[in-house]
Design an enzyme around this catalytic site. Structure first.
Site, short mmCIF file in Angstrom:
data_model
loop_
_atom_site.label_atom_id
_atom_site.label_comp_id
_atom_site.label_asym_id
_atom_site.label_seq_id
_atom_site.Cartn_x
_atom_site.Cartn_y
_atom_site.Cartn_z
N CYS A 184 0.84 -1.23 0.02
CA CYS A 184 0.07 -0.04 -0.20
C CYS A 184 0.90 1.36 0.18
O CYS A 184 2.03 1.24 0.16
CB CYS A 184 -0.87 0.10 1.28
SG CYS A 184 -2.63 0.98 0.93
N ASP A 207 -6.21 -4.14 11.51
CA ASP A 207 -4.98 -3.50 11.68
C ASP A 207 -5.03 -2.81 13.21
O ASP A 207 -6.03 -3.00 13.84
CB ASP A 207 -5.08 -2.06 10.77
CG ASP A 207 -3.90 -1.47 10.39
OD1 ASP A 207 -2.78 -1.89 11.07
OD2 ASP A 207 -3.64 -0.34 9.67
#
Length: 205
Positions: A7, A133
């Site tokens: 990412c 996360d």
């Protein structure tokens, strides 16, 4: 094999690294106010340079449906990744747009995991995939034991790097891993770290 997503891609040089090592996915930060944000014009240009075998996730934080629709209409992204407080009603509205456009775009919803209540929320989500996360780009690991029995496909994020990725895959058994700062040096994507991480996963038995 576990899916690999890198990412925070934002530069031509990043695309060159990605084309060399070819993870399954990359992520563009599509919401303003973040260091790795790329405007839609830049995202469109970078995608045209990208190896077609690599899919693109667009990362959005509490954006309007119309804002995301622009990325879909212009074929900039292959996955919608939601990182704000978007709920199932919002996801339902997105699905209507996807259906009207007659495209096949999965939706991923990120959850910050700090306790059992977060796991319950994540399990109930109507998103196609979960991303679990420790927070929005904190680069820290959360307690992986919390997600042992989540019972649905998820991407693991937060503090993953070439040194701990094998432990993450073995201990958590995620559908995929999502990494950004863990493969950077001085906030820039590091080709050596990206290569190490991807090769370690591919060489796992």
């Amino acid at each position: 094999m576990v899916k690999i997503k890198i990412c925070g891609i934002r530069r031509t040089e990043d695309i060159e690294i990605i084309n060399k090592y070819r993870p399954d996915y990359i992520g563009f930060i599509c919401s303003t106010g973040y260091f790795r944000y790329v405007p839609i014009e830049t995202a469109f240009r970078l995608k045209k340079m990208l190896d077609p075998s690599v899919k693109v996730a667009g990362v959005f934080v509490n954006e309007s449906i119309e804002y995301i629709e622009k990325y879909l209409v212009n074929n900039v992204i292959d996955v919608i990744q939601l990182h704000g407080t978007e709920d199932d009603e919002y996801i339902g509205k997105l699905r209507k747009i996807i259906k009207l456009l007659d495209i096949n775009i999965p939706i991923m919803k990120a959850y910050k995991i700090s306790g059992e209540k977060d796991i319950i929320m994540a399990k109930r989500s109507t998103a196609d995939y979960l991303l679990l996360d420790s927070g929005a780009g904190t680069g820290k690991i959360f307690d992986w034991k919390l997600i042992k029995n989540i019972g649905r496909p998820f991407y693991l994020a937060g503090g993953i790097n070439p040194d701990n990725v094998c432990d993450a895959v073995k201990n958590v058994n995620p559908y995929g891993i999502d990494v950004s700062s863990g493969v950077e040096t001085n906030r820039v994507k590091d080709p050596e770290k990206i290569g190490q991480l991807i090769m370690k996963i591919k060489n796992m038995k």
